[in-house]
Design a protein around this motif. Structure first.
Motif, mmCIF file in Angstrom:
data_model
loop_
_atom_site.group_PDB
_atom_site.id
_atom_site.type_symbol
_atom_site.label_atom_id
_atom_site.label_comp_id
_atom_site.label_asym_id
_atom_site.label_seq_id
_atom_site.Cartn_x
_atom_site.Cartn_y
_atom_site.Cartn_z
ATOM 1 N N PRO A 1 1.885 22.023 -4.303
ATOM 2 C CA PRO A 1 1.549 22.243 -5.715
ATOM 3 C C PRO A 1 2.598 21.751 -6.714
ATOM 4 C CG PRO A 1 2.312 24.287 -4.726
ATOM 5 C CD PRO A 1 2.391 23.234 -3.646
ATOM 6 N N MET A 2 3.394 20.750 -6.353
ATOM 7 C CA MET A 2 4.361 20.228 -7.314
ATOM 8 C C MET A 2 3.655 19.337 -8.340
ATOM 9 S SD MET A 2 8.016 18.354 -6.692
ATOM 10 C CE MET A 2 7.404 16.671 -6.752
ATOM 11 N N LEU A 3 3.791 19.689 -9.612
ATOM 12 C CA LEU A 3 3.132 18.924 -10.675
ATOM 13 C C LEU A 3 3.975 17.721 -11.070
ATOM 14 C CD1 LEU A 3 2.084 21.817 -13.108
ATOM 15 C CD2 LEU A 3 0.679 20.710 -11.366
ATOM 16 N N ALA A 4 5.268 17.954 -11.161
ATOM 17 C CA ALA A 4 6.159 16.920 -11.681
ATOM 18 C C ALA A 4 7.597 17.288 -11.381
ATOM 19 C CB ALA A 4 5.972 16.788 -13.193
ATOM 20 N N LYS A 5 8.476 16.348 -11.651
ATOM 21 C CA LYS A 5 9.905 16.615 -11.590
ATOM 22 C C LYS A 5 10.456 16.342 -12.977
ATOM 23 C CE LYS A 5 10.621 13.486 -8.464
ATOM 24 N NZ LYS A 5 10.626 12.653 -7.216
ATOM 25 N N LEU A 6 11.148 17.324 -13.486
ATOM 26 C CA LEU A 6 11.763 17.162 -14.802
ATOM 27 C C LEU A 6 13.231 16.844 -14.562
ATOM 28 C CD1 LEU A 6 11.802 17.353 -17.857
ATOM 29 C CD2 LEU A 6 11.833 19.844 -17.658
ATOM 30 N N ILE A 7 13.652 15.667 -15.000
ATOM 31 C CA ILE A 7 15.006 15.201 -14.693
ATOM 32 C C ILE A 7 15.731 14.948 -16.014
ATOM 33 C CG2 ILE A 7 16.323 13.476 -13.400
ATOM 34 C CD1 ILE A 7 12.972 13.047 -12.491
ATOM 35 N N THR A 8 16.943 15.474 -16.130
ATOM 36 C CA THR A 8 17.696 15.216 -17.358
ATOM 37 C C THR A 8 19.063 14.640 -17.034
ATOM 38 O OG1 THR A 8 18.589 17.477 -17.489
ATOM 39 C CG2 THR A 8 16.540 17.027 -18.683
ATOM 40 N N GLY B 1 2.711 13.567 -11.842
ATOM 41 C CA GLY B 1 1.511 13.118 -11.136
ATOM 42 C C GLY B 1 0.228 13.705 -11.688
ATOM 43 N N PHE B 2 0.310 14.388 -12.829
ATOM 44 C CA PHE B 2 -0.863 15.107 -13.345
ATOM 45 C C PHE B 2 -1.154 14.761 -14.799
ATOM 46 C CE2 PHE B 2 -0.062 17.329 -9.502
ATOM 47 C CZ PHE B 2 -1.254 17.939 -9.142
ATOM 48 N N GLU B 3 -2.322 15.195 -15.286
ATOM 49 C CA GLU B 3 -2.613 15.052 -16.704
ATOM 50 C C GLU B 3 -3.523 16.180 -17.180
ATOM 51 O OE1 GLU B 3 -4.155 11.117 -16.730
ATOM 52 O OE2 GLU B 3 -6.054 11.697 -15.839
ATOM 53 N N LEU C 1 0.858 -1.183 0.000
ATOM 54 C CA LEU C 1 0.000 0.000 0.000
ATOM 55 C C LEU C 1 0.895 1.233 0.000
ATOM 56 C CD1 LEU C 1 -3.202 0.713 2.038
ATOM 57 C CD2 LEU C 1 -1.321 2.355 2.135
ATOM 58 N N VAL C 2 0.613 2.173 -0.889
ATOM 59 C CA VAL C 2 1.397 3.404 -0.928
ATOM 60 C C VAL C 2 0.588 4.517 -0.256
ATOM 61 C CG1 VAL C 2 2.629 5.060 -2.374
ATOM 62 C CG2 VAL C 2 2.529 2.654 -3.046
ATOM 63 N N ALA C 3 1.078 4.955 0.899
ATOM 64 C CA ALA C 3 0.349 5.949 1.698
ATOM 65 C C ALA C 3 0.742 7.342 1.249
ATOM 66 C CB ALA C 3 0.645 5.733 3.182
ATOM 67 N N ASN C 4 0.458 7.654 -0.015
ATOM 68 C CA ASN C 4 0.841 8.945 -0.571
ATOM 69 C C ASN C 4 0.048 9.199 -1.850
ATOM 70 O OD1 ASN C 4 2.556 11.346 -1.176
ATOM 71 N ND2 ASN C 4 3.855 10.436 0.396
ATOM 72 N N ARG C 5 0.360 10.275 -2.522
ATOM 73 C CA ARG C 5 -0.380 10.668 -3.727
ATOM 74 C C ARG C 5 0.603 11.208 -4.761
ATOM 75 N NH1 ARG C 5 -1.053 15.862 -4.493
ATOM 76 N NH2 ARG C 5 -3.046 15.611 -5.507
ATOM 77 N N GLY C 6 0.077 11.594 -5.924
ATOM 78 C CA GLY C 6 0.890 12.309 -6.903
ATOM 79 C C GLY C 6 2.033 11.492 -7.467
ATOM 80 N N GLU C 7 3.063 12.231 -7.912
ATOM 81 C CA GLU C 7 4.160 11.588 -8.631
ATOM 82 C C GLU C 7 4.873 10.520 -7.811
ATOM 83 O OE1 GLU C 7 7.688 11.806 -8.276
ATOM 84 O OE2 GLU C 7 7.696 13.127 -6.538
ATOM 85 N N ILE C 8 5.018 10.746 -6.501
ATOM 86 C CA ILE C 8 5.808 9.783 -5.720
ATOM 87 C C ILE C 8 5.042 8.465 -5.550
ATOM 88 C CG2 ILE C 8 5.151 10.596 -3.391
ATOM 89 C CD1 ILE C 8 8.639 9.313 -4.562
#
Ligand code: MV4
Length: 479
Positions: A383-390, A370-372, A5-12
């Motif tokens: 309010p973090m939408l995403a992480k952009l990683i390069t 974590g959004f669409e 069970l993942v006790a969280n939301r969004g991207e993580i």
């Protein structure tokens, strides 16, 4: 371990479930009423509504989440970051109900949650620490004497604080008493613990943290550093690995110090040891974060490991499958936190609907999102939408990929920190690697960003006009 069970939301939540799925483990999502249609809910094999939108009535309801985990017959709970991830009471409840908490034991969480207890715990090891008091201030005369010995400016910190919460700089002796009193009453009302201590104020440090991972067999590894100096008001915005200032000798010493910190508190699982690095390259242990951090992907990209995979293995009681000698840094990685915040307007949350939302893709680009498109950005959570990683074979390549990825990222409906990321990646101080925790304050202003965007708009208009005139010419050709 069959089901997590993942006790969280969004991207993580999605990030954790992705690895669980890869390992053949089933996943259960929990969600609040505001997240009924959120991507993390659809991503999971099963999902359960746990309450109303405010996190105090959903994602922070530890006992309720454990109850649901039992009903759903899950074997383990992953807390992600934020919410219950550093709540020792939650870790204990999970274990007491016969479930596995994917994280450190409650004692380690508790020790590291109290900054004075953390210093006490690592005392037996030779870990460099900022000069200061090793106990709570109760006596003003003592505070004055300590401060005089250290020399002003000094910093007052709350023992129960962390991440910059409850800190106060004191420039001169005459402010000391009133500042200590204020710090104590603030700490009391914010954390229910008024203990404060004093440290020498390191004026222009870099924030360097070391990723560690410990198994239940006494093995502890470090996965090198992350440079997190680009932040505003204690909120990181750009992170990278490796840091451009560490020599391999210093990296080795800091890595070993981090491993000792983990050993000192009987640590198990993924953790991060925070250090300050001063202008003379002295490093000082600050605190340990007992969770998987937001910025963990940059470490994954330069080491090639899946940290969530290792967390799960360690939670299953397995030995770490690699040795320190096998770990190498390859290439360079950057992360930009894409927040629904307006960099033109003091980074105020910019809530609204994602009218358009298209992610960049390509080699060397990873988006933990974590959004669409079409979704409303909820006001209840971070309010973090995403992480952009390069990723690139070197720093300049990683920066260049970040600039390209930012320009490919399409968001309409809310303001984001993407233009701020572009600003950072083009700034000479960032590009040279010569910056510290004051980067944003020293180099950034909304006016600079606006001026740059205006220039860009003018160029775009000029190009459009020229094209228009060309087209006109062609149309006028008589047939
Ligand atoms: C400090 C410091 C200077 N001197 N301690 C902020 C986060 C928390 N973990 C500790 N922090 C700091 N502690 C001493 N003795 C400066 C900071 C600090 C900081 C640290 C890391 C990243 C950004 C920061 C921004 C302002 C202050």
């Amino acid at each position: 371990m069959q089901k997590i069970l993942v006790a969280n939301r969004g991207e993580i939540a999605i990030r954790v479930m992705r690895t669980a799925r890869k390992m053949g483990i089933k996943t259960v999502a929990v969600f609040s009423e505001a997240d009924r249609d959120a991507p993390h809910v659809r991503f999971a094999d099963e999902a359960v509504c746990i309450g109303e939108a405010p996190s105090s009535k959903s994602y922070l309801k530890g006992a309720h989440i454990v109850e649901i985990a039992r009903t759903m017959r899950v074997d383990a709970i992953h807390p992600g970051y934020g919410f219950l991830s550093e709540n020792s009471g939650f870790a204990r409840t999970v274990t007491e109900h016969g479930l596995v908490f994917i994280g450190p034991g409650p004692e380690a969480i508790q020790t590291m949650g109290d900054k004075l207890a953390a210093k006490e715990a690592v005392k037996a090891y030779d870990i460099p620490m900022v000069p200061g008091t090793d106990h709570a201030i109760s006596d003003m005369d003592e505070a004055l004497e300590v401060s005089r010995n250290i020399g002003f400016p000094i910093l007052i910190k709350a023992a129960a604080g962390g991440g910059g919460k409850g800190m106060r700089i004191v420039e001169a002796e005459k402010e000391l008493k009133s500042q200590i009193q204020r710090a104590m009453s603030e700490a009391e009302s914010a954390f229910g613990d008024g203990s404060v201590f004093i440290e020498k104020y390191i004026s222009s440090p870099r924030h360097i943290e070391i990723q560690v991972m410990a198994d239940t067999h006494g093995n502890i590894l470090h996965f090198f550093e992350r440079e997190c100096s680009i932040q505003r008001r204690h909120q990181k915005v750009v992170e990278e690995a490796p840091s451009s200032v560490l020599t391999s000798e210093l990296r080795d010493r800091m890595g070993r110090a981090a491993v000792d910190v983990a050993r000192a508190c009987g640590y198990v699982g993924a953790g991060t040891v925070e250090f300050l690095l001063d202008g003379e390259h002295n490093f000082y242990f600050l605190e340990m974060n007992t969770r998987l951090q937001v910025e963990h992907p940059v470490t994954e990209l330069i080491t090639g490991v899946d940290l969530v995979d290792l967390q799960i293995r360690v939670a299953r009681g397995e030995k770490l499958p690699i040795s320190q000698e096998e770990l190498r840094i390859r290439g360079h990685a950057l992360e930009l936190r894409v927040y629904a915040e307006d960099p033109q307007n003091d980074f105020l949350p910019s809530v609204g609907k994602l009218e358009r939302y298209r992610l960049p893709e390509g080699p060397g680009i990873r988006v933990d999102n974590g959004f669409e498109e079409g979704m409303q950005v909820p006001i209840y959570y971070d309010p973090m939408l995403a992480k952009l990683i390069t990723y690139g074979s070197n720093r300049i390549e990683a920066i260049q990929r970040m600039l390209e990825a930012i320009s490919m990222y399409q968001v309409e409906g809310v303001a984001t920190t993407l233009p701020f990321g572009d600003f950072v990646c083009r700034h000479p101080a960032f590009r040279s690697g010569d910056f510290n925790t004051h980067f944003v304050r020293e180099h950034y202003s909304a006016e600079l960003l606006r001026a740059r965007e205006e220039t860009e708009a003018r160029i775009a208009a000029a190009v459009a006009l020229r094209q228009y005139l060309e087209d006109q010419k062609q149309l006028r050709i008589p047939t």
